[in-house]
Scaffold this motif. Structure first.
Motif: not given
Length: 281
Positions: A134-135, A182-183, A141-143, A158-160
């Motif tokens: 998520g960016y 998941v994005v 929210q992704a975190a 988790l990739l930011t």
């Protein structure tokens, strides 16, 4: 009856304005706007007849709004009619909360049939590792989703970062056995989100997009889409319904994992007690 009609019409308006409708769908929307309270009692064939469209047009209309079937849409209309009437002359903060309540009501109606949510959740549990990205505003929210999923899933990454750094990490996850990316992408949609989905597809990974609407500039890049509307009454959007959606998804993942989820949760509780991680309630 007039108050009920106005309440349902307003709820429908919030739902419809998020989508670009075809001429046939506009006919359906127009009929619903004039007969919102009565529409909950209609079958799909009856709604098609009254709106002077085909029954497949009604089916496509309901799917566009994010419902898995017409029964869920009818429940949404009934729930909207049952919402408490906001007090007249409320503050802008109360109006914003009312918008969140409408979004939550729409999400509740969507989840009346949880088959699709559970199918997606089971697929996420089978991806080891499970990659989440998520960016910008969506990163938080992704975190949050990744943090909760880690409690029941053995390997969540988790990739930011974006660009080549993201590509390196995604390829490493793919080599380790990842099946799904998941994005989380909420307005305004970062270009990095589209790039991440494209890179995942190029590697053969399945992609799940968690977003605010079932059809957007990003949805063509995703294999699966889960959506919950955001409220835009403030300078910055409120993501209350999206939070509920992601927590529901984690719950469905826990159900799919069964005993594995229970063991991981119990293990974390033992660790938390040993390390004295939390203050007493």
């Amino acid at each position: 009856m007039a108050r009920t009609e106005a309440r349902v019409s307003r709820s429908l308006h919030e739902l419809l304005t998020a989508h670009r409708l075809t001429p046939a769908q506009r006919r359906i929307a127009s009929y619903l706007a004039d007969h919102a309270a009565d529409a909950a009692a209609l079958t799909s064939a009856e709604l098609a007849e009254y709106a002077q469209v085909s029954q497949p047009s009604v089916t496509r209309f309901v799917a566009l709004l994010g419902f898995d079937g017409y029964a869920g849409f009818r429940r949404y209309l009934r729930d909207a009619a049952a919402l408490p009437q906001p007090e007249a002359g409320g503050t802008k903060f109360q109006d914003a909360i009312d918008a969140d309540l409408r979004n939550l009501t729409a999400l509740r109606a969507q989840l009346a049939d949880d088959t699709r949510l559970r199918t997606i959740a089971a697929g996420l549990m089978e991806s080891r590792p499970l990659v989440v990205a998520g960016y910008r505003v969506s990163a938080a929210q992704a975190a949050s989703f990744a943090y909760l999923a880690t409690k029941i899933h053995p390997d969540v990454r988790l990739l930011t970062d974006s660009g080549s750094v993201f590509g390196d990490s995604l390829r490493h996850a793919d080599r380790c056995g990842a099946r799904t990316l998941v994005v989380v992408a909420l307005p305004r949609y970062p270009r990095e989100s589209a790039a991440a989905l494209e890179q995942a597809r190029s590697l053969g990974l399945r992609t799940l997009l968690i977003t605010d609407r079932p059809v957007s500039a990003l949805t063509p890049y995703a294999d699966d889409v889960l959506s919950a509307a955001v409220a835009s009454e403030f300078v910055f959007d409120s993501h209350a319904a999206v939070v509920s959606l992601t927590v529901a998804l984690v719950e469905a993942m826990a159900d799919a994992a069964g005993a594995l989820a229970r063991q991981r949760l119990e293990g974390f509780e033992d660790y938390a007690a040993e390390q004295d991680l939390f203050l007493p309630e």
